[in-house]
Design a protein around this motif. Structure first.
Motif, PDB file in Angstrom:
ATOM      1  N   ASP A 123      -9.138   7.592  -0.297  1.00 33.44           N
ATOM      2  CA  ASP A 123     -10.439   6.696  -0.569  1.00 33.44           C
ATOM      3  C   ASP A 123     -11.350   7.423  -1.553  1.00 33.44           C
ATOM      4  O   ASP A 123     -12.128   6.825  -2.267  1.00 33.44           O
ATOM      5  CB  ASP A 123     -11.255   6.347   0.623  1.00 33.44           C
ATOM      6  CG  ASP A 123     -10.438   5.342   1.709  1.00 33.44           C
ATOM      7  OD1 ASP A 123      -9.837   4.432   1.121  1.00 33.44           O
ATOM      8  OD2 ASP A 123     -10.421   5.346   3.010  1.00 33.44           O
ATOM      9  N   LYS A 163      -5.615   2.896   7.230  1.00 34.85           N
ATOM     10  CA  LYS A 163      -7.027   2.239   6.720  1.00 34.85           C
ATOM     11  C   LYS A 163      -7.022   1.057   7.678  1.00 34.85           C
ATOM     12  O   LYS A 163      -8.605   0.819   8.028  1.00 34.85           O
ATOM     13  CB  LYS A 163      -6.541   1.755   5.430  1.00 34.85           C
ATOM     14  CG  LYS A 163      -7.545   0.479   4.723  1.00 34.85           C
ATOM     15  CD  LYS A 163      -7.138   0.213   3.457  1.00 34.85           C
ATOM     16  CE  LYS A 163      -6.976  -1.308   2.918  1.00 34.85           C
ATOM     17  NZ  LYS A 163      -6.579  -1.651   1.628  1.00 34.85           N
ATOM     18  N   SER A 207      -9.750  -2.290  -2.312  1.00 38.53           N
ATOM     19  CA  SER A 207      -9.442  -2.068  -0.914  1.00 38.53           C
ATOM     20  C   SER A 207      -9.534  -2.891   0.108  1.00 38.53           C
ATOM     21  O   SER A 207      -8.880  -3.038   1.195  1.00 38.53           O
ATOM     22  CB  SER A 207      -9.745  -0.617  -0.630  1.00 38.53           C
ATOM     23  OG  SER A 207      -8.801   0.455  -0.903  1.00 38.53           O
ATOM     24  N   LEU A 255     -15.289   0.972   1.783  1.00 35.70           N
ATOM     25  CA  LEU A 255     -14.277   1.016   0.803  1.00 35.70           C
ATOM     26  C   LEU A 255     -14.453   0.183  -0.542  1.00 35.70           C
ATOM     27  O   LEU A 255     -15.397  -0.654  -0.531  1.00 35.70           O
ATOM     28  CB  LEU A 255     -13.299  -0.077   1.863  1.00 35.70           C
ATOM     29  CG  LEU A 255     -12.526   0.330   2.741  1.00 35.70           C
ATOM     30  CD1 LEU A 255     -11.611  -0.555   3.435  1.00 35.70           C
ATOM     31  CD2 LEU A 255     -11.395   1.462   2.488  1.00 35.70           C
ATOM     32  N   SER A 256     -13.679   0.521  -1.490  1.00 35.40           N
ATOM     33  CA  SER A 256     -14.062  -0.008  -2.493  1.00 35.40           C
ATOM     34  C   SER A 256     -13.480  -1.653  -2.603  1.00 35.40           C
ATOM     35  O   SER A 256     -12.878  -2.011  -1.463  1.00 35.40           O
ATOM     36  CB  SER A 256     -12.893   0.546  -3.564  1.00 35.40           C
ATOM     37  OG  SER A 256     -11.494   0.305  -3.491  1.00 35.40           O
ATOM     38  N   ARG A 275      -5.823   9.480   4.446  1.00 33.45           N
ATOM     39  CA  ARG A 275      -6.581   8.136   3.704  1.00 33.45           C
ATOM     40  C   ARG A 275      -7.847   8.466   3.443  1.00 33.45           C
ATOM     41  O   ARG A 275      -8.433   7.748   2.434  1.00 33.45           O
ATOM     42  CB  ARG A 275      -6.658   7.298   5.329  1.00 33.45           C
ATOM     43  CG  ARG A 275      -7.234   5.827   5.048  1.00 33.45           C
ATOM     44  CD  ARG A 275      -6.394   5.175   4.072  1.00 33.45           C
ATOM     45  NE  ARG A 275      -6.890   4.512   3.116  1.00 33.45           N
ATOM     46  CZ  ARG A 275      -6.286   3.609   2.294  1.00 33.45           C
ATOM     47  NH1 ARG A 275      -4.952   3.449   2.246  1.00 33.45           N
ATOM     48  NH2 ARG A 275      -6.897   3.130   1.188  1.00 33.45           N
ATOM     49  N   HIS A 276      -8.656   9.577   4.005  1.00 32.61           N
ATOM     50  CA  HIS A 276     -10.070   9.898   3.610  1.00 32.61           C
ATOM     51  C   HIS A 276      -9.910  10.339   2.145  1.00 32.61           C
ATOM     52  O   HIS A 276     -10.880   9.848   1.398  1.00 32.61           O
ATOM     53  CB  HIS A 276     -10.780  10.567   4.540  1.00 32.61           C
ATOM     54  CG  HIS A 276     -11.232   9.792   5.802  1.00 32.61           C
ATOM     55  ND1 HIS A 276     -12.232   8.890   5.586  1.00 32.61           N
ATOM     56  CD2 HIS A 276     -10.983   9.968   7.124  1.00 32.61           C
ATOM     57  CE1 HIS A 276     -12.357   8.320   7.084  1.00 32.61           C
ATOM     58  NE2 HIS A 276     -11.652   9.113   7.626  1.00 32.61           N
TER      59      HIS A 276
END
Ligand code: FE
Length: 186
Positions: A161, A107, A125, A121-122, A157-158
């Motif tokens: 997310d 990230k 995050s 990103l949220s 990571r993707h």
């Protein structure tokens, strides 16, 4: 329950059962839903089984960490990527534990290399990024890229997310039993 090579599947189940319904820090899915959704996206992408299982288990360190579920408010990085990968390393190979260990680094790497990544990103995050050390600098980027498992970690990571969709109905943990059994250390 103490995990052993023979009962690790039951142990993972017990963690999901005991803590999986917990909220996932500021997201609208539970922690179990999040992990199952991430694995669902990994599987859909045709990832190899080790990486699907890594994605499924990437937040296992959140399921039993000593900081509890309000660590964001406490501004403490619970290092769940380390707790999870260390626990799993007795039962699974590097192809599974290393991408898990690197999923927070991934990230920070993506935030440094892909401007749109941070924007998407949220909120949670984005908040945790601050106390995870922020985007990587040049030296950190080079070190990350030199890691054999960096590409796998970026893929994980993707999916991580993506696994934050409220109400998305996907397969449960049972769906991955045979796969976990195939990739575990005997
Ligand atoms: Fe996650």
């Amino acid at each position: 329950m103490t995990p052993t090579r023979n009962n690790v599947l039951e142990y993972i189940h017990s963690l999901f059962d005991e803590y999986g319904a917990d909220a996932y820090f500021g997201e609208e899915v539970t922690i179990a839903e999040h992990m199952l959704q991430a694995a669902h996206f990994a599987k859909k992408s045709g990832a190899e089984e080790t990486l699907i299982v890594a994605t499924l288990l990437h937040d296992v360190g959140h399921l039993n960490n000593e900081f509890g579920d309000n660590y964001i408010d406490q501004r403490v990085d619970n290092l769940h990527e380390n707790a999870g990968s260390i626990m799993l390393s007795s039962f699974f190979s590097d192809a599974i534990t290393k991408p898990i260990r690197l999923h927070v680094a991934a990230k920070k790497y993506l935030c440094a290399t892909t401007p749109a990544y941070y924007e998407n990103l949220s909120d949670a995050s984005k908040r945790t990024l601050k106390f995870q050390g922020g985007a990587m600098n040049e030296a950190e980027k080079r070190e990350f890229e030199s890691n054999k498992y960096s590409e796998a970690a970026v893929k994980l990571r993707h999916w991580d997310d993506a696994g934050k969709v409220p109400g998305l109905r996907i397969a449960g943990l049972e769906h991955y039993h045979a796969m976990i059994d195939r990739v575990r250390i005997r």
